[in-house]
Design an enzyme around this catalytic site. Sequence first.
Site, PDB file in Angstrom:
ATOM      1  N   GLY A 240       1.098  -0.864   0.100  1.00  0.00           N
ATOM      2  CA  GLY A 240      -0.024  -0.455   0.063  1.00  0.00           C
ATOM      3  C   GLY A 240       0.905   1.024   0.265  1.00  0.00           C
ATOM      4  O   GLY A 240       0.620   1.920  -0.825  1.00  0.00           O
TER       5      GLY A 240
ATOM      6  N   GLU B 273       2.044   6.361   8.041  1.00  0.00           N
ATOM      7  CA  GLU B 273       3.668   6.465   6.884  1.00  0.00           C
ATOM      8  C   GLU B 273       4.624   7.059   8.146  1.00  0.00           C
ATOM      9  O   GLU B 273       5.757   6.727   8.430  1.00  0.00           O
ATOM     10  CB  GLU B 273       3.930   6.019   5.601  1.00  0.00           C
TER      11      GLU B 273
HETATM   12 ZN   LIG Z   1       3.892   0.164   8.418  1.00  0.00          ZN
END
Ligand SMILES: [Zn+2]
Length: 488
Positions: A356, A393
């Site tokens: 992702g 992130e």
């Molecule tokens: Zn991660």
Amino acid sequence: MASGFYISRALALALALVSVGALASIIALSVLYAKEKTKDLEPSPTSPAATTTADSSSFPSPRTSSSPGPPVPWQRYRLPDSLAPVHYDITLWPRLEPDGRGLFIFTGNSTVRFVCLKDTDLILIHSNRLNFTLFQGHEARLKALGGEATVPAIKTTWMELMTDYLVVQLEGRLEAGRSYLLHTEFVGELADDLAGFYRSKYKENGVEKILATTQMQPTDARKAFPCFDEPAMKAVFDLTMIHPRETVALSNSINYDPINVTIEGRHLTMTRFHSTEMMSTYLLAFVVCELGFISSAPGAPVLIRIWARKQAILEGQGDYALEKTGPILSYFQNYYNQTYPLTKSDQIALPDFSAGAMENWGLITYRETALLYDPAFSSIEDKENVATVISHELAHMWFGNLVTMRWWNDLWLNEGFATYVSYLGADSVEPTWKLTDLMVFEVHGVMEEDDGPTSHPLSCEEGEVQKPHQIRQLFDTITYSKVARRQE
Ligand SMILES: [Zn+2]
Ligand SMILES: *[C@@H]1O[C@H](CO)[C@@H](O)[C@H](O)[C@H]1NC(C)=O
Ligand SMILES: *[C@@H]1O[C@H](CO)[C@@H](O)[C@H](O)[C@H]1NC(C)=O
Ligand SMILES: *[C@@H]1O[C@H](CO)[C@@H](O)[C@H](O)[C@H]1NC(C)=O
Ligand SMILES: *[C@@H]1O[C@H](CO)[C@@H](O)[C@H](O)[C@H]1NC(C)=O
């Protein structure tokens, strides 16, 4: 008549026989299972260091699981603790058009400085699918730091394919406390395999564009250059990219001004990057592309840029990400009580990407759908996904990147925590969404998986995860979502 349950004598006998049979099978299987289990736990009889040439004291026998322990260091998946990398100086030149064989390649050279911690006559460094230039018949050249100090001659070198090592055996010993330089020159394939240094393509105004990018986690940095490819083997990286003039080169740290060069008759650009922080190989990233970007207004805590196809940038699809990144960074800065460790934050949407998103330190890579938001076409759920993935992130910039697990068996701590705090970060910028209330669904979601035959404990012993495929298997819903939902 008393009510009762009657069956015939024959049927009773048959049932009794079946029961006895079932019981016997259960006992037999339990015994077998117990046997297998002890076999797994016992140190394998062949594993004690049966080394011939290497310093056996440097190689404590790992508790390998099912397979018999390999007898020599280069057949073990874990690096010995005799050498530690300090610094890499790497130059890479990806070719964005095929060569005479129809192959896309990159060429490069690398000099790694490492310190010797225990005397040894053996250098093991990870390398996968790289072809090397030979120096006097060997794949590498060794120097002692300081120059005049003597360095043992290289006896022999070879590639150990099973364990991804370039093996360098020396005539004499490297001495504990001293530093050395290992230089290599190599060529690799810029394949479209989404791993290591790879190529990706997309169409813009009907024209096909090729870009080069990376996905190192967990064990593919060794496909880009020879390196001590374990998370605890942190070092400082100085990278130089050679690339076509119409492209831009990006990496973990900010670049110096690019300069025009002519190499082998080709007019190219050379971009050198500032030294990175001390970091793990799996967090390295470099991209050569013709993508466009938008950046934060001057005055933001650090330079923030969102990169994507030029058309997507023109259509404003990166605006939402740009708007939220600064506030989420500030939220985590405050939450962790630690300033953002780098001087810039690049986030890039790639047309071809397997996970992702990937938390490369300072250059986060995403699938387009995880970073871009188009109000005309995306759903509200897409928007929620963009906010939580960015938050996940950015959370890693501290937890995972600044502070890193020693080995992959603790991946759950890295991913579970980032998944958990991604809700807090996203909630801080979209307070009306009540994201923290949704966390419970994520934990519920994973229970179904946890109930299945492929479930596994969250944590395991270091020795139980050795091979690259065992490491890759850990990146599953259990690891991510027993704390919350899965997002790479
Ligand atoms: Zn991660
Ligand atoms: C690495 O390659 C680049 C480009 O070809 C070259 O300029 C540089 O001198 C090389 N470095 C070493 C140490 O050979
Ligand atoms: C590396 O060498 C092998 C064997 O000669 C060859 O098949 C392969 O194409 C080479 N790889 C590159 C990227 O040149
Ligand atoms: C490098 O070359 C490009 C195109 O050839 C040119 O536009 C650019 O100004 C040059 N840059 C420098 C620093 O000379
Ligand atoms: C960390 O906390 C202290 C005490 O509250 C505060 O003074 C400091 O500014 C904080 N640092 C960061 C980077 O948030």
